[in-house]
Design a protein around this motif. Structure first.
Motif, mmCIF file in Angstrom:
data_model
loop_
_atom_site.group_PDB
_atom_site.id
_atom_site.type_symbol
_atom_site.label_atom_id
_atom_site.label_comp_id
_atom_site.label_asym_id
_atom_site.label_seq_id
_atom_site.Cartn_x
_atom_site.Cartn_y
_atom_site.Cartn_z
ATOM 1 N N ALA A 271 0.831 -1.211 0.000
ATOM 2 C CA ALA A 271 0.000 0.000 0.000
ATOM 3 C C ALA A 271 0.862 1.255 0.000
ATOM 4 O O ALA A 271 0.460 2.301 -0.512
ATOM 5 N N GLY A 272 2.065 1.128 0.568
ATOM 6 C CA GLY A 272 2.992 2.260 0.612
ATOM 7 C C GLY A 272 3.877 2.363 -0.624
ATOM 8 O O GLY A 272 4.804 3.164 -0.672
ATOM 9 N N ASN A 273 3.604 1.515 -1.628
ATOM 10 C CA ASN A 273 4.380 1.494 -2.879
ATOM 11 C C ASN A 273 5.833 1.082 -2.657
ATOM 12 O O ASN A 273 6.761 1.661 -3.222
ATOM 13 N N MET A 274 6.018 0.082 -1.809
ATOM 14 C CA MET A 274 7.358 -0.435 -1.511
ATOM 15 C C MET A 274 7.458 -1.905 -1.917
ATOM 16 O O MET A 274 6.451 -2.605 -1.972
ATOM 17 N N ARG A 275 8.681 -2.335 -2.173
ATOM 18 C CA ARG A 275 8.897 -3.761 -2.400
ATOM 19 C C ARG A 275 8.905 -4.468 -1.047
ATOM 20 O O ARG A 275 9.193 -3.839 -0.028
ATOM 21 N N CYS A 276 8.599 -5.758 -1.077
ATOM 22 C CA CYS A 276 8.475 -6.461 0.204
ATOM 23 C C CYS A 276 9.054 -7.868 0.133
ATOM 24 O O CYS A 276 8.840 -8.594 -0.835
ATOM 25 N N VAL A 277 9.798 -8.228 1.196
ATOM 26 C CA VAL A 277 10.279 -9.593 1.371
ATOM 27 C C VAL A 277 9.506 -10.186 2.545
ATOM 28 O O VAL A 277 9.530 -9.647 3.655
ATOM 29 N N GLY A 278 8.793 -11.283 2.299
ATOM 30 C CA GLY A 278 8.051 -11.960 3.354
ATOM 31 C C GLY A 278 8.952 -12.936 4.084
ATOM 32 O O GLY A 278 9.728 -13.656 3.459
ATOM 33 N N ILE A 279 8.866 -12.941 5.401
ATOM 34 C CA ILE A 279 9.649 -13.869 6.216
ATOM 35 C C ILE A 279 8.684 -14.916 6.759
ATOM 36 O O ILE A 279 7.863 -14.610 7.629
ATOM 37 N N GLY A 280 8.745 -16.135 6.210
ATOM 38 C CA GLY A 280 7.820 -17.166 6.673
ATOM 39 C C GLY A 280 7.277 -18.002 5.539
ATOM 40 O O GLY A 280 8.032 -18.413 4.655
ATOM 41 N N SER A 281 5.981 -18.213 5.541
ATOM 42 C CA SER A 281 5.350 -19.140 4.601
ATOM 43 C C SER A 281 4.782 -18.436 3.367
ATOM 44 O O SER A 281 4.047 -17.458 3.484
ATOM 45 N N ALA A 282 5.124 -18.962 2.187
ATOM 46 C CA ALA A 282 4.644 -18.382 0.927
ATOM 47 C C ALA A 282 3.122 -18.470 0.811
ATOM 48 O O ALA A 282 2.487 -17.649 0.158
ATOM 49 N N SER A 283 2.521 -19.455 1.477
ATOM 50 C CA SER A 283 1.067 -19.589 1.397
ATOM 51 C C SER A 283 0.362 -18.428 2.104
ATOM 52 O O SER A 283 -0.741 -18.042 1.754
ATOM 53 N N VAL A 284 1.035 -17.834 3.109
ATOM 54 C CA VAL A 284 0.459 -16.699 3.846
ATOM 55 C C VAL A 284 0.935 -15.373 3.259
ATOM 56 O O VAL A 284 0.187 -14.402 3.175
ATOM 57 N N LEU A 285 2.198 -15.342 2.833
ATOM 58 C CA LEU A 285 2.835 -14.072 2.432
ATOM 59 C C LEU A 285 3.043 -13.975 0.917
ATOM 60 O O LEU A 285 3.913 -13.250 0.450
ATOM 61 N N GLY A 286 2.222 -14.700 0.184
ATOM 62 C CA GLY A 286 2.392 -14.810 -1.275
ATOM 63 C C GLY A 286 2.373 -13.511 -2.053
ATOM 64 O O GLY A 286 2.868 -13.443 -3.181
ATOM 65 N N LYS A 287 1.810 -12.451 -1.458
ATOM 66 C CA LYS A 287 1.743 -11.162 -2.177
ATOM 67 C C LYS A 287 3.098 -10.434 -2.177
ATOM 68 O O LYS A 287 3.295 -9.500 -2.925
ATOM 69 N N ALA A 288 4.002 -10.874 -1.303
ATOM 70 C CA ALA A 288 5.332 -10.242 -1.236
ATOM 71 C C ALA A 288 6.114 -10.525 -2.531
ATOM 72 O O ALA A 288 5.838 -11.493 -3.232
ATOM 73 N N HIS A 289 7.091 -9.673 -2.831
ATOM 74 C CA HIS A 289 7.893 -9.836 -4.054
ATOM 75 C C HIS A 289 8.833 -11.042 -3.959
ATOM 76 O O HIS A 289 9.262 -11.594 -4.958
ATOM 77 N N MET A 290 9.166 -11.418 -2.717
ATOM 78 C CA MET A 290 10.052 -12.563 -2.467
ATOM 79 C C MET A 290 9.703 -13.096 -1.087
ATOM 80 O O MET A 290 9.337 -12.321 -0.204
ATOM 81 N N VAL A 291 9.773 -14.413 -0.912
ATOM 82 C CA VAL A 291 9.516 -14.990 0.423
ATOM 83 C C VAL A 291 10.686 -15.893 0.806
ATOM 84 O O VAL A 291 11.133 -16.715 0.009
ATOM 85 N N VAL A 292 11.202 -15.703 2.017
ATOM 86 C CA VAL A 292 12.306 -16.536 2.525
ATOM 87 C C VAL A 292 11.925 -17.035 3.928
ATOM 88 O O VAL A 292 11.016 -16.498 4.557
ATOM 89 N N ASP A 293 12.647 -18.049 4.401
ATOM 90 C CA ASP A 293 12.355 -18.588 5.736
ATOM 91 C C ASP A 293 12.814 -17.650 6.854
ATOM 92 O O ASP A 293 12.265 -17.650 7.945
ATOM 93 N N GLY A 294 13.867 -16.907 6.572
ATOM 94 C CA GLY A 294 14.427 -16.022 7.592
ATOM 95 C C GLY A 294 15.542 -15.189 6.987
ATOM 96 O O GLY A 294 15.947 -15.410 5.837
#
Length: 219
Positions: free
Chosen positions: A181-204
């Protein structure tokens, strides 16, 4: 979106895991009110403000209280929680977090914290990480909760960068939505099934490095 100049980090679940302390403090409160509060119940409190968390807790226990009693209990929960975090040690930093922050600093990437926690400064001091952050935007500086992007937009402003030059690191769905919403890129930390909207998802953060970060410039 162009060049990456800054990284904004959520605290809980990204740099440190204080969720267990929140859980113990809420569980103690539930016990005092005469009911059990399970780890499954606790999932509902993730990324939620203290007062809303209390409302969920009371709903689970079927307990009705006055606004005054609610404020007293929310304060009591926070005091319980603070007794735990005041004993925290630097070895509680999540794997890879400190080395990634140091690598970013060495590469002249600006770093800010964007957390709803009002205890963020205490936690960073206990972990001996305060000096790695150029700006700390916590629950004492924002009025809107995630998914509102306020905390991250204030972080970008404090670092003197544009939102599109920032990458946000988040472990909660509401946080990912706030970053987008803030027009930023995002890396999700955790599960891709929950954080799938992020540009990249990693475990940590142990799976992150500067080159991986810069690969997001192509997004």
């Amino acid at each position: 979106m162009g060049k990456i100049k800054a990284c904004l980090f959520d605290l809980d679940g990204v740099i440190v895991d204080t969720a267990k302390y929140h859980y113990i403090a809420w569980r103690e409160l539930a016990k005092e009110l005469g009911f059990d509060f399970t780890e499954k119940d606790n999932e509902r409190l993730k990324g939620v403000s203290r007062m809303t968390s209390l409302e969920i807790l009371l709903e689970i226990g079927g307990v009705t209280l006055t606004d005054e009693e609610k404020l007293r209990l929310a304060d009591k929960k926070n005091e319980n929680y603070r007794t735990f975090i005041l004993k925290m040690k630097p070895d509680e930093i999540l794997p890879g977090a400190k080395s990634f922050l140091k690598e970013l600093k060495a590469k002249d990437i600006k770093i800010a914290l964007g957390s709803a926690s009002k205890n963020a400064m205490t936690i960073l001091e206990r972990l001996e990480l305060t000096n790695l952050f150029e700006a700390i935007i916590d629950g004492t500086k924002v009025s809107e909760a995630k998914p509102n992007p306020e905390v991250f937009l204030k972080g970008a402003e404090a670092l003197n960068v544009q939102p599109e030059e920032c990458v946000v690191f988040e472990d909660a769905e509401a946080g990912v939505e706030a970053a987008l919403a803030g027009n930023m890129r995002c890396v999700g930390i955790g599960s891709a099934s929950v954080l799938g909207k992020a540009h990249m998802v990693v475990d940590g953060l142990h799976q992150m490095d500067y080159n991986k970060l810069i690969s997001l410039e192509k997004e």
